[in-house]
Design an enzyme around this catalytic site. Sequence first.
Site, mmCIF file in Angstrom:
data_model
loop_
_atom_site.group_PDB
_atom_site.id
_atom_site.type_symbol
_atom_site.label_atom_id
_atom_site.label_comp_id
_atom_site.label_asym_id
_atom_site.label_seq_id
_atom_site.Cartn_x
_atom_site.Cartn_y
_atom_site.Cartn_z
ATOM 1 N N SER A 181 -8.238 70.941 27.623
ATOM 2 C CA SER A 181 -7.187 70.297 27.640
ATOM 3 C C SER A 181 -5.761 71.312 27.922
ATOM 4 C CB SER A 181 -6.706 69.846 26.148
ATOM 5 O OG SER A 181 -5.762 68.901 25.858
ATOM 6 N N GLU A 228 -10.567 58.756 30.158
ATOM 7 C CA GLU A 228 -9.365 59.677 29.557
ATOM 8 C C GLU A 228 -7.965 59.260 30.400
ATOM 9 O OE1 GLU A 228 -9.611 63.964 28.555
ATOM 10 O OE2 GLU A 228 -11.744 63.819 28.939
ATOM 11 N N HIS A 275 -11.973 62.390 24.990
ATOM 12 C CA HIS A 275 -11.310 63.872 25.192
ATOM 13 C C HIS A 275 -12.059 65.139 24.556
ATOM 14 C CE1 HIS A 275 -7.933 66.499 26.744
ATOM 15 N NE2 HIS A 275 -7.751 66.701 25.421
#
Length: 333
Positions: free
Chosen positions: A162, A256, A286
């Site tokens: 991320s 996502e 995610h």
Amino acid sequence: MKKNNNTLFPGNSWQGKIVTSVMRTLIKPVVSRVRFSRRFMKFSQLGFDAVTLALPVHSDVHISPALVGGVPGEWLIAGRGVRSNRVVLYFHGGAYFFGSPRSHRAVTWRMSQYCKAKVLALDYRQPPDWAYPAPIDDAVRAYKALLALGYNPDHIVFAGDSAGGNLSLVTMLRLRELGLPLPSCGVLISPWGDLTCSGDSVATNSDRDPLIPIGALSFVSRSYSREHDPASPLLSPVFADLTGLPPLLVQVGSTEVLLSDSERVAAQAEKAGVHCQLQVWENMPHVFHALASWLPEAQQALQEIGAFVHEHLSQRDEGGHVRAHAQVVRGRQ
């Protein structure tokens, strides 16, 4: 120009369907109603650590505190197969406002196991107390310290999820600017590559994503970039020239909101002649890797990461079979 390898992996396990359903019906509605503020950011940092520490860490994993180049973090060593000369420098996710090495142990100890490497998970500075470019400065300092300690860049891997995927990539760009040797390769898990939040999947997957609400992305982007242009290449590497970067592996879930970020990073890599494998995991949430204790797809994704790392390190470190050691700070099964 090197041709990139894009692969779709099926995600049809019953465990994955249950996890996705729970996230979509219980977690995302709660997160969507949150009013983001400085106070909430502080609270969430503590709360996320507390919740994720419940994820199991194998008893063979050695964890010890680290201070590398003045940057705090922790070392993780998973078992006897770890090679002492290999290091995965790991940057945790959390949208640049929560998360820590502690919250991501479910990922980092498995990275050590599958990559047969020591993992240095950095506790880099982040909002609300710090903003761009503090995390990049911390990452560069830690990497330079690893080189000063004698680690060969050919034996170092950058990895992150991320926001940590963003940090992995922009740190390599910063090292290129500084004329420093780059790591052997990079592993980007659901990287947040575009802080302008302008990717196609931000709209097309807004309802399909079982976890991330769009409003949260916009808020944390502003909190991190502050007075800087979020379209700057060192903030949003989807707009960067990736020429000269090492091979990359990018993994992302098909539903996502950050799917197009990964696709655009891969496209920029191909444009720059950088070898990049893009793996899209069907219906996976995610950073699903954190649920490897239950999700077979997560275990397979981590095996893919290990295979990628071995491909780029095995011919370079045949002498690195000495077991690594660290003080046991915490380990549970």
